[in-house]
Design an enzyme around this catalytic site. Structure first.
Site, short mmCIF file in Angstrom:
data_model
loop_
_atom_site.label_atom_id
_atom_site.label_comp_id
_atom_site.label_asym_id
_atom_site.label_seq_id
_atom_site.Cartn_x
_atom_site.Cartn_y
_atom_site.Cartn_z
N GLU A 184 -12.16 -24.85 12.50
CA GLU A 184 -11.56 -25.25 13.40
C GLU A 184 -9.97 -25.62 13.20
OE1 GLU A 184 -12.57 -24.61 16.42
OE2 GLU A 184 -14.85 -24.04 15.74
N CYS A 203 -12.31 -11.13 27.63
CA CYS A 203 -11.49 -11.70 28.44
C CYS A 203 -10.00 -12.07 28.00
CB CYS A 203 -12.32 -12.78 28.99
SG CYS A 203 -11.40 -13.39 30.65
N CYS A 206 -13.34 -5.95 31.73
CA CYS A 206 -14.40 -6.63 32.40
C CYS A 206 -15.58 -5.67 32.61
CB CYS A 206 -13.70 -6.39 33.92
SG CYS A 206 -12.14 -7.36 34.28
N CYS A 227 -18.17 -7.53 30.35
CA CYS A 227 -18.27 -8.94 30.53
C CYS A 227 -19.65 -9.40 30.58
CB CYS A 227 -17.17 -9.48 31.56
SG CYS A 227 -17.43 -11.16 31.72
N CYS A 232 -17.95 -13.84 38.36
CA CYS A 232 -16.58 -14.01 38.21
C CYS A 232 -15.90 -13.73 39.56
CB CYS A 232 -15.85 -12.76 37.14
SG CYS A 232 -14.16 -12.95 36.77
#
Length: 529
Positions: free
Chosen positions: A113, A269, A276, A279, A285
């Site tokens: 991270e 995205c 799209c 997705c 959305c």
């Protein structure tokens, strides 16, 4: 549950079962959850309560929220199902999934991270692999020197991240008995450089705590899914996004849900060219719904008119829609969201630096490096002797010569040559280096230098803890050596300025390797160098 209660609700204090549908190490995962149940999150501090209070007083349209619990369930199920099929095979994921020891698992997640903050996945893979091979445990990292850490981190950028990571490892080993804090709250409270995002990622992925996270990818996904056009960096929108992330996190697979949301933003995205049609949450959305509605209606509504049918605030203008000064652009589609926050241009600074070389030194040519201060920009890294300078000042050469002599003694001033300049932009500084070179030909080799300086061979330079900016400077020096035409000799290392523009196919491939960017202030501050 209303959004008001969700916002004011205290963070979860009990761990839920951390089961995975396809986990090969189910027994280890059950042990992980049991160990995580031993510690409960602390109560949020007063500052967090005050920030949450801002949302309670705000007038928010339900259009931008998840009103129906069924929608939340569909979002979780669709996203997790997609993630199970499409997730990238990354070394930190393999390590976390296969590690039974909770502290080693949390450490593996922590390292990834920190490295991934504002850095592309493709770049991090090699650094992460080498890091974990060299320091596979917290104890190994705690016993390393800062010089070793800087050396391995060299070229990754934002160098304070490595330093703070080691500081945190030492605190865990020396003050916490070698055990990582088990909750997002205690991780953020006890470990230096760990902000809200990093703490939530570690707690959810390593310990199964049901806590949401918000990074740059999640901001983009949520702003599009709920058509949030207001400035995402504002207090109101930022706190709402964290509230939505907490509402959506899966109580059984919190770490997977968080990673899935980030994966969706990184690979589908995306900022400029979203896919799209692929997705998994397209049906939920709002941004996609608006695109389809305007396509069907032929965009008959005038530009900038409010979406009254869908977004109906209780009173006054909606605080989550885009301002009237930034009307909907039908050519941009879903990329109308999120709104781009204004950025301050980096401040400009100037420096004069010199590559001082002894061609006749024993054992081969050597160049002089000096160490930067232990705090501030590029803390602890090595660089060529340098002075702060005006863009073009008559005293620049003299000041640089005095700096060189303070490290190496008397020098032949007439041989100091100006070679060119290098411009390198850090996150907050645009630094222009005037590059000089000085070769000590025919002189007695200098063998003694003050503390904080060293003579290195060119091979040693390439593996030393030096910044990318210094590698650019050295490339200029190498290209100006006698017997070569200007710029004809190239340094073997690659720098961003020397790379060719990627082909369209490579650009598409690169979209799969976008970095995720933490949005909590402490994480951003920790990476500013």
């Amino acid at each position: 549950m209303s959004i008001w209660r969700a916002i004011m609700k205290k963070p979860r204090t009990a761990m839920k079962s951390h089961q995975r549908e396809r986990a090969p190490c189910q027994e280890g995962r059950e042990k992980r959850v049991l160990s995580g149940r031993q510690v409960k999150p602390s109560t949020p501090n007063d500052l967090a309560r005050r920030k949450e209070g801002v949302l309670v007083q705000a007038s928010l349209s339900p259009y931008h929220l998840f009103r129906d619990t069924a929608d939340v369930i569909v979002f979780r199920e669709n996203l997790l199902s997609w993630y199970d099929r499409e997730k990238r095979d990354l070394p930190w994921r393999r390590r976390a999934e296969g590690e039974v020891d909770p502290d080693r698992r949390a450490y593996a997640v922590w390292v990834s991270e920190v490295m991934l903050q504002q850095t592309q996945v493709a770049t991090v893979i090699d650094y992460y692999t080498r890091w974990m091979q060299k320091w596979p445990t917290l104890q190994d990292l705690a016993s390393a020197s800062l010089e070793e850490v800087n050396q391995l981190w060299a070229g990754l950028g934002y160098y304070s991240r490595g330093r703070r990571l080691q500081e945190g490892a030492r605190k865990v080993v020396e003050e916490l008995g070698g055990h990582m804090p088990r909750t997002a709250e205690t991780l953020q409270q006890l470990l230096p450089g760990v902000g809200r995002y990093t703490a939530g990622a570690i707690a959810s992925i390593a310990f199964g705590q049901a806590t949401g996270v918000v990074d740059g990818n999640v901001v983009r996904v949520l702003c599009r899914v709920r058509a949030i056009g207001a400035d995402p960096s504002s207090t109101l929108v930022s706190q709402l996004l964290w509230s939505l992330a907490q509402q959506l996190v899966d109580p059984v697979r919190p770490g997977d849900l968080n990673q899935a949301a980030m994966e969706l933003g990184a690979t589908v995205c995306t900022p400029q060219h979203p896919r799209c049609s692929q997705c998994p949450v397209q049906s939920l959305c709002r941004a996609h719904q608006r695109v389809e509605r305007e396509r069907l209606l032929g965009s008959r509504s005038p530009p900038g008119s409010p979406d009254v049918e869908e977004c109906a605030p209780h009173a006054g203008p909606c605080q989550l829609c885009a301002p009237p000064t930034e009307p909907w652009d039908p050519t941009r589609g879903v990329t109308n969201f999120p709104r781009k926050a204004g950025r301050r241009p980096p401040r400009e600074e100037y420096s004069a630096t010199c590559v001082l070389e002894q061609p006749g030194a024993l054992g081969g040519p050597r160049i002089l490096l000096v160490q930067r201060p232990s705090s501030g920009l590029l803390a602890g890294l090595w660089q060529f002797p340098a002075v702060t300078a005006e863009p073009s000042g008559p005293q620049q050469r003299e000041a640089l010569l005095r700096e060189l002599q303070s490290w190496a003694g008397p020098l032949p001033a007439p041989r100091l040559r100006h070679l060119g300049q290098v411009v390198h932009t850090f996150s907050h500084i645009k630094l222009t280096y005037q590059v000089y070179g000085l070769a000590l030909e025919g002189q007695t080799p200098v063998t003694v230098v003050p503390p904080g300086a060293r003579w290195l061979t060119r091979e040693e330079f390439h593996t030393a803890a030096v910044s990318t900016a210094m590698k650019k400077v050295f490339r200029v020096y190498e290209g100006q050596q006698p017997g070569t035409s200007k710029g004809s000799k190239r340094c073997p290392m690659s720098t961003p300025s020397s790379r060719k523009k990627p082909s369209p196919g490579q650009q598409l491939l690169d979209s799969f390797f976008r970095p995720h960017i933490p949005t909590d202030a402490s994480s951003l501050n920790s990476t500013a160098q």
